[in-house]
Write an enzyme that holds these catalytic residues in place. Sequence first.
Site, PDB file in Angstrom:
ATOM      1  N   SER A   1      -1.310   1.531   1.576  1.00 54.55           N
ATOM      2  CA  SER A   1      -2.535   0.930   2.099  1.00 54.55           C
ATOM      3  C   SER A   1      -2.277   0.209   3.421  1.00 54.55           C
ATOM      4  CB  SER A   1      -3.119  -0.050   1.073  1.00 54.55           C
ATOM      5  OG  SER A   1      -3.524   0.632  -0.101  1.00 54.55           O
TER       6      SER A   1
ATOM      7  N   PHE B   1       4.435  11.308  -0.379  1.00 56.58           N
ATOM      8  CA  PHE B   1       3.124  11.699  -0.930  1.00 56.58           C
ATOM      9  C   PHE B   1       2.311  12.524   0.067  1.00 56.58           C
ATOM     10  CE2 PHE B   1       3.452   7.409  -3.286  1.00 56.58           C
ATOM     11  CZ  PHE B   1       4.211   7.975  -4.299  1.00 56.58           C
TER      12      PHE B   1
ATOM     13  N   GLU C   1      -6.346   8.810   0.367  1.00 55.52           N
ATOM     14  CA  GLU C   1      -7.215   8.598   1.535  1.00 55.52           C
ATOM     15  C   GLU C   1      -7.876   7.218   1.510  1.00 55.52           C
ATOM     16  OE1 GLU C   1      -8.749  11.255   3.842  1.00 55.52           O
ATOM     17  OE2 GLU C   1      -7.782  13.019   2.998  1.00 55.52           O
TER      18      GLU C   1
END
Length: 390
Positions: free
Chosen positions: A131, A155, A373
Site C-alpha cells: 500500500s 506479487f 490494485e
Amino acid sequence: MPFALTAEQEALRQMVREVAEKAVAPRAAEIDRTGEFPWDVLQVFREQELLGLGVPEKYGGAGAGVLSLCLAVEEVARVCASSSLILAVQELGLLPILVGGTEEQKQKWLPPIARGEKLISFGLTEPEAGSDAASIKTTARREGDHYVLNGTKRFITGAGVSDWYTVFAVTDPEKGARGISCFLVEKGTPGFSIGRHEEKMGIRGSPTAELLFEDCRVPAENLVGKEGEGFKYAMMTLDQSRTTIAAQALGIAQGALDFAVQYARERRQFGRPIAEFQGIQFMLADMAMKVEAGRYLLYRAASMIDELGIEERGRERLPAEINRFSAMAKAFCSDSAMAVTTDAVQVLGGYGYIRDYPVERMMRDAKITQIYEGTNQIQRLVIARSLLGL
C-alpha cells in the site's frame, strides 16, 4: 443517464459473452484445477482483437474506452476470473506508457501490445512496499546509455508469461516519490529473471511471481517518459485501472448469482424447489441488489473517465470526484463479490463447498479483488479524503 450503453457497447458485451460462454466457460474448472495459464484462451482473445480495447486507434487499438474494457472484463469474469485477468493486466501494464510515454514510445510499443503480440505486466509492488508504494527500494542507476536496475518486485500478475514489464525504480533516493522513474523491461534482458511463483487461493490460472533484477542493464531509451515522473505515472495508472478490477469483481458476483438462481430452481427439498422458500428468496434478492448497485456505480465511474478523453487522462491524475467514484466502484464491487459468492455457496449448501460446482471457485477468486490494485481500506481513504478535501 451518463453511463447508458451505446449500441456499439451493447454489441461488444454480447460478442464477449458469446466468446466467454463458448471458449472460456468450458475451461474454467480445469484452469483453476491445474493452475496453468490458458494459452488457448489468450489466442481466442487475440483473434477477437480484445487485447487492445483500451489502446487508442492511432496506436493500433480499438479505442473503445474504459467502459467498454470493463464490459469485456465483466463478461469474461462471469465465467472465469483467471481469464479475465488477461484483459485487465494488459491494460494495467500499458497504461504507464499511455499516460507517460513519449509519442515515439507510444508509436513503437503500443501497436504490438494492442495486437496481442506482446503481453505486458505492471511492476510496482515490492516485499516491503505494498500500500505504501512510494517506499519502493528497487534502484535504477544511470551508466552511459543504460540504466542498471537492482531489486525485487513481488506479487506481479502475469510474471513469466508477459513479454514486457513496466517497472518502477528509484533513480534519485533524495527526492522520495519524486525520485521514482518507470522503465520498459523486456523478457530475456540479462540480469532480469523470474523468481518465486506464488501458490494462491484463487485466480490460479493467472501466474503471480517475483521479478528479480541483478545489475540488469536497460537501454536509456526504455525510460518511460521523464525521469522522476514514475510515481505519478503509477498513480495515474491505478486511478484508471481500478475500474477494471471492479469489473472483474462484478463479473464474478454476477456469475455466482446466476448459478445460485439456477440451482435454487432445480434443487428440491421438502417436496418442492428451494426457490419457493422465503429464506432463499431473501438471500437471492440481497445478492441481486448488491450486483445491480455495483454495476451502476462502476458504469458511472467508467463513463466519467471516458468523458475526460484520452488526452486529458494522460496529463494529470483524475479529478477528485472521478477518482472518488473509481475508488467507490472498486471497493463496493469487490466487497459485494465477496458477500455474493459466500451467499451463493450457502444457497448450494454442502454442494457449494465442493469443486463439482463453480461457486466455491468464485468465492476464492472474489477475495483477491478486495486486496489488489489498492486494498479496500486504501480505497476508503481515497473516498474520505476526496469528500473532506484533504
